[in-house]
Design a protein around this motif. Structure first.
Motif, PDB file in Angstrom:
ATOM      1  N   ARG A  62       0.842  -1.201   0.000  1.00 19.72           N
ATOM      2  CA  ARG A  62       0.000   0.000   0.000  1.00 19.72           C
ATOM      3  C   ARG A  62       0.873   1.246   0.000  1.00 19.72           C
ATOM      4  NH1 ARG A  62      -1.372   4.315   1.596  1.00 19.72           N
ATOM      5  NH2 ARG A  62       0.556   4.234   2.762  1.00 19.72           N
ATOM      6  N   ASP A  63       1.969   1.215   0.770  1.00 22.46           N
ATOM      7  CA  ASP A  63       2.887   2.357   0.803  1.00 22.46           C
ATOM      8  C   ASP A  63       3.537   2.595  -0.556  1.00 22.46           C
ATOM      9  OD1 ASP A  63       2.291   2.606   3.470  1.00 22.46           O
ATOM     10  OD2 ASP A  63       4.096   1.601   4.187  1.00 22.46           O
ATOM     11  N   HIS A  66       0.963   4.298  -2.666  1.00 22.10           N
ATOM     12  CA  HIS A  66       0.863   5.675  -2.183  1.00 22.10           C
ATOM     13  C   HIS A  66       2.021   6.509  -2.722  1.00 22.10           C
ATOM     14  CE1 HIS A  66      -0.366   8.261   1.547  1.00 22.10           C
ATOM     15  NE2 HIS A  66       0.051   9.033   0.560  1.00 22.10           N
ATOM     16  N   ARG A  71      -2.037   9.622  -2.633  1.00 20.93           N
ATOM     17  CA  ARG A  71      -2.916   9.240  -1.528  1.00 20.93           C
ATOM     18  C   ARG A  71      -4.300   8.816  -2.003  1.00 20.93           C
ATOM     19  NH1 ARG A  71      -4.238  13.290   3.452  1.00 20.93           N
ATOM     20  NH2 ARG A  71      -4.620  14.694   1.689  1.00 20.93           N
ATOM     21  N   ALA A  74      -4.220   5.375  -3.237  1.00 22.28           N
ATOM     22  CA  ALA A  74      -4.070   4.413  -2.142  1.00 22.28           C
ATOM     23  C   ALA A  74      -5.396   4.183  -1.437  1.00 22.28           C
ATOM     24  CB  ALA A  74      -3.019   4.914  -1.153  1.00 22.28           C
ATOM     25  N   ARG A  75      -6.145   5.253  -1.190  1.00 26.75           N
ATOM     26  CA  ARG A  75      -7.455   5.098  -0.555  1.00 26.75           C
ATOM     27  C   ARG A  75      -8.397   4.278  -1.430  1.00 26.75           C
ATOM     28  NH1 ARG A  75      -8.419  11.427   1.087  1.00 26.75           N
ATOM     29  NH2 ARG A  75      -7.363  11.451   3.113  1.00 26.75           N
ATOM     30  N   GLU A 132      -5.684  -0.082   7.072  1.00 22.34           N
ATOM     31  CA  GLU A 132      -4.999   0.395   5.868  1.00 22.34           C
ATOM     32  C   GLU A 132      -5.302   1.867   5.604  1.00 22.34           C
ATOM     33  OE1 GLU A 132      -2.892  -1.383   3.943  1.00 22.34           O
ATOM     34  OE2 GLU A 132      -3.358  -3.503   4.233  1.00 22.34           O
ATOM     35  N   THR A 136      -2.540   4.852   5.527  1.00 27.97           N
ATOM     36  CA  THR A 136      -2.478   5.897   4.502  1.00 27.97           C
ATOM     37  C   THR A 136      -2.256   7.265   5.126  1.00 27.97           C
ATOM     38  OG1 THR A 136      -3.956   4.635   3.058  1.00 27.97           O
ATOM     39  CG2 THR A 136      -3.741   6.994   2.609  1.00 27.97           C
ATOM     40  N   HIS A 140       1.128   9.567   4.932  1.00 25.44           N
ATOM     41  CA  HIS A 140       1.038  10.880   4.292  1.00 25.44           C
ATOM     42  C   HIS A 140       1.474  11.996   5.241  1.00 25.44           C
ATOM     43  CE1 HIS A 140      -0.279  13.088   0.765  1.00 25.44           C
ATOM     44  NE2 HIS A 140      -0.780  14.002   1.570  1.00 25.44           N
TER      45      HIS A 140
END
Length: 230
Positions: A62-63, A66, A71, A74-75, A132, A136, A140
């Motif tokens: 996920r990182d 991102h 962002r 990722a969301r 998760e 995020t 961020h």
């Protein structure tokens, strides 16, 4: 086109490819983790859901998404993966309930293994979304407010914040003696739930630490120049 522009374009294409690959790996790891979470195994004689061995990788993946795509991407990924897992659980449940052809001898085995236990499935998906999305925001915040250096540190901090939350939501949701689930067959005594939490936390922490180098597969973005992430 000037040489610098060509170079920037190549970097952008490379970052996009890495981001797309990370998206696919993330969703795949989520699906595998949710299926294998239905089995409760043992580690040093203590209970642990078997999805724990692969699920922590998703935090670092996920990182990477991102970092490569921003962002908002990722969301969107987190929520899409949750929808995919929920649809998968529902479909497997439906398939498991369909009568087997007389020539197929493994209908009962299929239903027993892949007919998901809804309490575990829902607890797992809820834990994924909450943790998760937290990952995020912490990631961020780090790159926007702390530093864009030390990429391993941003991953370590965001994972350290989100993994315990994931464990709490999953362990309590799947096995806790909640008021409306006291008579559920999966409900365990609170000491057993605490044991599952601790073992899962240890395993996920170790796997997460091993996955930190994945963050370097993509070039970093200009966090302060990207309006999407401002």
């Amino acid at each position: 086109m000037t040489a610098p522009a060509v170079a920037v374009g190549k970097i952008g294409n490379s970052v996009s490819r890495v981001g797309i690959a990370a998206v696919g790996a993330y969703v795949g790891a989520q699906v595998i983790a949710d299926i294998t979470s239905v089995k409760i195994g043992t580690v040093f004689g203590l209970a642990v859901d078997m999805g724990t061995w692969i699920y922590p990788i998703t935090f670092t993946l996920r990182d990477v998404v991102h970092k490569a795509l921003g962002r908002h991407a990722a969301r969107t990924l987190v929520l899409t993966a949750a929808a995919v897992n929920l649809a998968m659980a529902a479909y497997l449940q439906w398939v498991a309930r369909q009568p087997s052809d007389p020539s197929y001898a493994l209908g009962n085995e299929f239903a027993a293994v892949l007919g998901p236990l809804w309490r575990i499935a829902i607890a797992s998906i809820l834990a994924e979304v909450v943790s998760e999305l937290l990952d995020t925001e912490v990631y961020h915040w780090f790159v926007r407010r702390v530093t864009t250096r030390h990429q391993w540190a941003r991953v370590a901090l965001s994972n350290a914040a989100s993994i315990p939350v994931d464990n709490v939501v999953f362990a309590v949701g799947a096995f806790g003696a909640l008021p409306f689930l006291k008579d559920h067959p999966l409900t365990l005594p609170w000491p057993a739930v605490w044991s599952i939490f601790l073992v899962n936390l240890t395993v996920k922490g170790a796997v997460s630490a091993l996955s930190l180098p994945l963050i370097y597969v993509s070039a970093d973005r200009d966090w302060h120049a990207d309006p999407e992430d401002a």
